[in-house]
Structure formats: C-alpha cells, structure tokens
Design a protein around this motif. Sequence first.
Motif, PDB file in Angstrom:
ATOM      1  N   SER A  44       0.835  -1.200   0.000  1.00 18.78           N
ATOM      2  CA  SER A  44       0.000   0.000   0.000  1.00 18.78           C
ATOM      3  C   SER A  44       0.866   1.245   0.000  1.00 18.78           C
ATOM      4  O   SER A  44       2.094   1.176   0.137  1.00 18.78           O
ATOM      5  CB  SER A  44      -0.906   0.001   1.232  1.00 18.78           C
ATOM      6  N   ARG A  45       0.250   2.405  -0.129  1.00 22.98           N
ATOM      7  CA  ARG A  45       1.008   3.659  -0.124  1.00 22.98           C
ATOM      8  C   ARG A  45       1.702   3.882   1.223  1.00 22.98           C
ATOM      9  O   ARG A  45       2.675   4.631   1.304  1.00 22.98           O
ATOM     10  CB  ARG A  45       0.096   4.843  -0.441  1.00 22.98           C
ATOM     11  N   THR A 120     -10.793   4.356 -14.959  1.00 21.18           N
ATOM     12  CA  THR A 120      -9.446   4.035 -15.433  1.00 21.18           C
ATOM     13  C   THR A 120      -8.499   3.593 -14.318  1.00 21.18           C
ATOM     14  O   THR A 120      -7.359   3.221 -14.605  1.00 21.18           O
ATOM     15  CB  THR A 120      -8.836   5.259 -16.131  1.00 21.18           C
ATOM     16  N   LEU A 121      -8.927   3.635 -13.057  1.00 18.11           N
ATOM     17  CA  LEU A 121      -8.052   3.231 -11.963  1.00 18.11           C
ATOM     18  C   LEU A 121      -7.962   1.716 -11.808  1.00 18.11           C
ATOM     19  O   LEU A 121      -7.131   1.217 -11.055  1.00 18.11           O
ATOM     20  CB  LEU A 121      -8.515   3.859 -10.641  1.00 18.11           C
ATOM     21  N   ASP A 123      -7.471  -2.063 -13.786  1.00 22.18           N
ATOM     22  CA  ASP A 123      -6.860  -2.594 -15.002  1.00 22.18           C
ATOM     23  C   ASP A 123      -7.589  -3.861 -15.458  1.00 22.18           C
ATOM     24  O   ASP A 123      -8.672  -4.186 -14.968  1.00 22.18           O
ATOM     25  CB  ASP A 123      -5.360  -2.843 -14.803  1.00 22.18           C
ATOM     26  N   SER A 129      -5.087  -0.745 -10.463  1.00 27.24           N
ATOM     27  CA  SER A 129      -3.713  -0.715 -10.960  1.00 27.24           C
ATOM     28  C   SER A 129      -2.807  -0.221  -9.839  1.00 27.24           C
ATOM     29  O   SER A 129      -3.267   0.229  -8.788  1.00 27.24           O
ATOM     30  CB  SER A 129      -3.606   0.203 -12.173  1.00 27.24           C
ATOM     31  N   LEU A 130      -1.504  -0.287 -10.061  1.00 28.19           N
ATOM     32  CA  LEU A 130      -0.570   0.191  -9.037  1.00 28.19           C
ATOM     33  C   LEU A 130      -0.819   1.663  -8.717  1.00 28.19           C
ATOM     34  O   LEU A 130      -0.754   2.090  -7.567  1.00 28.19           O
ATOM     35  CB  LEU A 130       0.867  -0.025  -9.515  1.00 28.19           C
ATOM     36  N   THR A 131      -1.112   2.448  -9.750  1.00 21.66           N
ATOM     37  CA  THR A 131      -1.439   3.853  -9.526  1.00 21.66           C
ATOM     38  C   THR A 131      -2.800   3.999  -8.872  1.00 21.66           C
ATOM     39  O   THR A 131      -2.987   4.777  -7.933  1.00 21.66           O
ATOM     40  CB  THR A 131      -1.421   4.630 -10.854  1.00 21.66           C
ATOM     41  N   GLY A 132      -3.764   3.224  -9.350  1.00 17.18           N
ATOM     42  CA  GLY A 132      -5.112   3.299  -8.814  1.00 17.18           C
ATOM     43  C   GLY A 132      -5.199   2.921  -7.355  1.00 17.18           C
ATOM     44  O   GLY A 132      -5.995   3.498  -6.595  1.00 17.18           O
ATOM     45  N   GLN A 133      -4.384   1.945  -6.947  1.00 16.02           N
ATOM     46  CA  GLN A 133      -4.405   1.498  -5.551  1.00 16.02           C
ATOM     47  C   GLN A 133      -4.156   2.653  -4.596  1.00 16.02           C
ATOM     48  O   GLN A 133      -4.769   2.756  -3.534  1.00 16.02           O
ATOM     49  CB  GLN A 133      -3.347   0.410  -5.346  1.00 16.02           C
ATOM     50  N   ASP A 134      -3.272   3.570  -4.983  1.00 14.99           N
ATOM     51  CA  ASP A 134      -2.938   4.704  -4.127  1.00 14.99           C
ATOM     52  C   ASP A 134      -3.966   5.823  -4.191  1.00 14.99           C
ATOM     53  O   ASP A 134      -3.957   6.721  -3.348  1.00 14.99           O
ATOM     54  CB  ASP A 134      -1.562   5.268  -4.519  1.00 14.99           C
ATOM     55  N   CYS A 135      -4.840   5.795  -5.188  1.00 17.95           N
ATOM     56  CA  CYS A 135      -5.794   6.894  -5.386  1.00 17.95           C
ATOM     57  C   CYS A 135      -7.169   6.610  -4.782  1.00 17.95           C
ATOM     58  O   CYS A 135      -7.977   7.526  -4.642  1.00 17.95           O
ATOM     59  CB  CYS A 135      -5.962   7.173  -6.882  1.00 17.95           C
TER      60      CYS A 135
END
Length: 337
Positions: A44-45, A120-121, A123, A129-135
């Motif tokens: 996680s972040r 789009t968060l 996949d 996604s890796l980016t989406g997980q943090d958002c």
Amino acid sequence: MAVGNSIDPVRIGEEFFYRLFHFLFHDEGARKHFELSQINFFNSREGLPGWNLWFQENTGAYQLALVEAHTLQGEEPFTNPVSPGATPVTGRLAVKYYPAADDPLLDSYSCTETLLRLGTLFDHTGTPSLTGQDCIDDSCFVVGYLDFRTDTSRNFIELEGMAPNRWRDVRVDGLYIETEQNGKVEAVVPGGIDRNVPGWDLAFFFFDKLFSICGYTFKISPYAAIFARKKWTRFDIDKNHCCQEKLDSDIELFHLVAGFAMNASDNGSHRHLPSREAYVQMVNDRLTAEGFQLPETCTSPDESAYQVIRPWWWSAGELCFSLETDLEMCHCCYHDH
C-alpha cells in the motif's frame, strides 16, 4: 502503529500470510481443490502488505490488505493465549471485494465505488492498478475485516473475521454528481440508499476459504471456533459528507473467531495453552462484554450445528495432493500485476 523492543508486528503478520499463500500456490493439487486461480502481492502507499486473490467461483476479485499492526502492553486486554516471555501482537486486515464490471452485484455498491470500478483506476485484472491502488480511499469496496492475534513465539494464532450482513449508507440530503453532458445529476434521492452491500455473505466466503487453507497449510485443526452476533448500524451521510451511525433493525454484525495452535508437541499436546474449554470461555467473555450473543461454539466438528462453523476446517489438515508443482508465473505469489 506501535513497535517496541525491536519487534516488527507488520512483519509477523506478513510472514504468516506469506507462508500460507506461498505454500498453497506452489501446490497445484491444493490450489485447484480450494479453487484459487491467481494471486498478486502489493504494498500500500503506507508500505503495508496486501494480496489480491482470484477464486474460480467468482467473477470478481478479493483483496486482503493490512491496515494496522502493533504490540500490546500488559494493561491492554488480550484473549489470545500468550507463551511465557513472549510479546502479544495484533493486527487488522481489510477484506475487499471488487465485482466484475458486468456483475449485477455492483449495483449494491455506492455510486462512488461504481464510478471507480468502471473507470481508469482499474486494469484488465479487475483490481486497482498500481497507480489506482494509491488513489482509492481505504474505505471503498470493504466487505469485512480480519483481525489476527498472536505473540512473538507464534505458537498460537487467532483469526477473527467480522462483517455486518449489510453495509448500508443512506444519503440524507441525496447525492448529486457532476457530468459533462448534463451538469449536476441526482444520483440518489434524499433519504435514499447509496450503498447496500451484502457484507457477511461476501466476507464469509473468504473466511471459510482462509480457515480451510490455514488448516491444510499448517496441518492443524482449529483449537476452537466461536460465532457471535449483535445488532448493528447503518451510516447516514449528509451533503457535507458528515457520517452518523444509527441502529438499523435489519442489520446485524457477525464475528467469527477461530484459534489455531501452531506448534503441537510430538504427542499432539499443546504446551503453555489453556484447555479448549478455558480458551472458549476467554473468547466468550470478551465477546459478551462487547455486547455479542454467542449462538455457536465448537471445539470439534461433531459439536456444531454447521449453521456457520464448517466441519471441514477440522479435516483440511488431513488432505493430501500430488507433488506436482505449478510454477507458471500467472499463479505465482509475487507475479507482476
């Protein structure tokens, strides 16, 4: 997260689940028996470990993510049996379920969750996604929680799954969403239900699998299992996003506790552990103090009515499969997302 005396409670929790999943996903026969198809590890972040898991029976994906872990001081209540000289450790993991984009179950999730899931968060795997997980906010897609309790000797671990039968959010002032085509659109009428997720049904599917896998991996059976329930709340959310909990006659909170003695002696005895009856009483006293009713208690499969507690948790450790090993990366515990 408190860490003392060079003890890392996060690592203790991560090691337990790593051993559990790594053993399973390198045992082709067991993986097929428990109907798991893929697994993906992530951080996680905050740097805490988590796992996405896909089961053959579901079109969606589960996520198990550590949200906190800490050691306990002597004055803090702790029902798990502690070995002499050991330090108690506890942690909590969020259990999330991501429905497939075309799953009707998605309609029971909130408008925010639905927009996230279709956006789009996520996949092609149906998970963030890796980016989406943090958002994505940590509260989104949660269907239950899993607590673990052990100590630094790791001789005994207690797993406690919890979830309400419904996660229900009511939008007191309604909910309005800005759109490019039509401007502000009313998504939920004032007083309408925004989220009505069947938490326990989704979470128990995961708990049932996890307790069975734990028995198989470590060749053990539950020391005891206890199921409890109590009346619970919905969440009333106003236009300022302020949240108030209110008792709801349709909602109950369920807790399912299973203790596992990890290191038995050669004759099957468990040193330094209380009797099963004494352990059950410890858990019962804790849950009763928290306002729960205790409809089911079991120390062997013959004692249960099997309404919730499953007899196969006691026999999972006796299962044997072929020695074939599936090393395909799509099944590996740490494959690339």
